[in-house]
Write an enzyme that holds these catalytic residues in place. Sequence first.
Site, mmCIF file in Angstrom:
data_model
loop_
_atom_site.group_PDB
_atom_site.id
_atom_site.type_symbol
_atom_site.label_atom_id
_atom_site.label_comp_id
_atom_site.label_asym_id
_atom_site.label_seq_id
_atom_site.Cartn_x
_atom_site.Cartn_y
_atom_site.Cartn_z
ATOM 1 C CG LEU A 1 4.141 5.328 -0.987
ATOM 2 C CD1 LEU A 1 4.452 5.022 0.470
ATOM 3 C CD2 LEU A 1 4.563 6.743 -1.346
ATOM 4 C CE LYS B 1 -1.759 0.562 7.013
ATOM 5 N NZ LYS B 1 -0.598 0.819 7.909
ATOM 6 C CD1 TRP C 1 -3.657 -10.091 -13.876
ATOM 7 C CD2 TRP C 1 -4.820 -9.581 -12.041
ATOM 8 N NE1 TRP C 1 -3.676 -11.196 -13.087
ATOM 9 C CE2 TRP C 1 -4.388 -10.924 -11.957
ATOM 10 C CE3 TRP C 1 -5.570 -9.048 -11.001
ATOM 11 C CZ2 TRP C 1 -4.688 -11.746 -10.857
ATOM 12 C CZ3 TRP C 1 -5.863 -9.858 -9.900
ATOM 13 C CH2 TRP C 1 -5.435 -11.186 -9.832
ATOM 14 C CG HIS D 1 1.179 -2.332 -3.774
ATOM 15 N ND1 HIS D 1 1.984 -2.464 -2.653
ATOM 16 C CD2 HIS D 1 -0.096 -2.258 -3.307
ATOM 17 C CE1 HIS D 1 1.237 -2.446 -1.568
ATOM 18 N NE2 HIS D 1 -0.026 -2.333 -1.929
ATOM 19 C CB SER E 1 -3.076 2.783 2.452
ATOM 20 O OG SER E 1 -3.463 2.492 1.128
ATOM 21 C CB SER E 2 -4.603 6.647 -1.207
ATOM 22 O OG SER E 2 -4.079 5.629 -2.039
ATOM 23 C CB CYS E 3 -6.785 1.491 -0.095
ATOM 24 S SG CYS E 3 -6.244 0.806 1.479
ATOM 25 N N PRO F 1 -0.318 8.131 2.324
ATOM 26 C CG PRO F 1 1.201 6.351 2.286
ATOM 27 C CD PRO F 1 0.241 7.085 3.182
ATOM 28 C CB THR F 2 -0.651 8.563 -3.662
ATOM 29 O OG1 THR F 2 -1.344 8.038 -4.778
ATOM 30 C CG2 THR F 2 0.770 8.918 -4.035
ATOM 31 C CE1 TYR G 1 -2.350 -2.450 4.664
ATOM 32 C CE2 TYR G 1 -3.235 -0.916 3.047
ATOM 33 C CZ TYR G 1 -2.216 -1.308 3.899
ATOM 34 O OH TYR G 1 -1.079 -0.549 3.992
ATOM 35 C CG HIS H 1 14.426 -0.850 10.505
ATOM 36 N ND1 HIS H 1 13.856 -1.942 11.117
ATOM 37 C CD2 HIS H 1 15.744 -1.155 10.325
ATOM 38 C CE1 HIS H 1 14.774 -2.873 11.306
ATOM 39 N NE2 HIS H 1 15.926 -2.420 10.843
#
Length: 327
Positions: free
Chosen positions: A181, A155, A217, A194, A122-124, A178-179, A151, A26
Amino acid sequence: MTKASDGVDYTPQELDRDATFYVAGHRGLVGSAIVRKLESSGFTNIVGKTSAQLDLKNRDDVFDYLGEIKPKYIVLAAAKVGGILANSTYPVDFLSDNLRIQSNVLDAALANDVERVAFLGSSCIYPKFAEQPIREDSLLTGHLEPTNDAYAIAKIAGIMNVQAVRRQYGLPWISAMPTNLYGPNDNFSPKGSHVLPALIRRYDEAARSGSTSVTNWGTGTPRREFLHSDDMADAVLHLMEHYDGPEQVNVGTGTDVTIREIADTIADVVGYQGETEWDTSKPDGTPQKLLDVSKLAEAGWTSKIDLAEGLNRTVAWYRDHAANLRS
């Protein structure tokens, strides 16, 4: 465990504003946004514990806590997260910690008859070279991006856990992917953040110090989609009240920009006047990651906060809290 076959009606509908609603994670980027959304939507019994108060990797403690509070709803937003550097350096931690967090919370939720759970991924999770924009059915159709595959696997396991509960018990638990964030309470640490919060901190510090050069990078050519955390929170509540299906739901804006473009925009927002260099010896990650959000649109939700507005709000929040952020 109560099953749908026992005659209980689990059709998605407006959630009980007075029921106990546990938000795992939270205080994080997404979790804090969900708390804000729930508070503004009239929920009166929102509960959560910091990681210091409750280690979600400790199975016995998680079971004891959920047995004590008996939540009716849960959003599982807690996770060990990080950028390319952190993910590629500590894959064991990202795999092990997230698997334990997820299995502990979801198993305890099942044991305590939690009616509605939203697992956030996650979108990954999608293949590195998935067809763009990425549809939900692209899951498990190709190789993952190597820099964050540990990761991603964790997920994916969470999605499978939710789907298994639906098959075995008929409960209307859902998963939302989500994409990228951003927003208040993000991790702006140079080593653990990120791309977007890392760029905000880098350019803001350069602007304040009068630096004439910033180095990022990669090549700057990968394309990314960005969603404000307040939009994500709005989407999660909407899905919990309107969506019931086994497949994960992509949550994003449906538009993307290059890393170079987002870097230039952030530089303008913070007032940086110097040059930007690109270290092409460093990895780019996935070439493009744009989500197909048609399923989300069919459920009746679209994003509301555009990137320019979201960036200005996030930079303002960062500057207000910079003295107390992780180094």
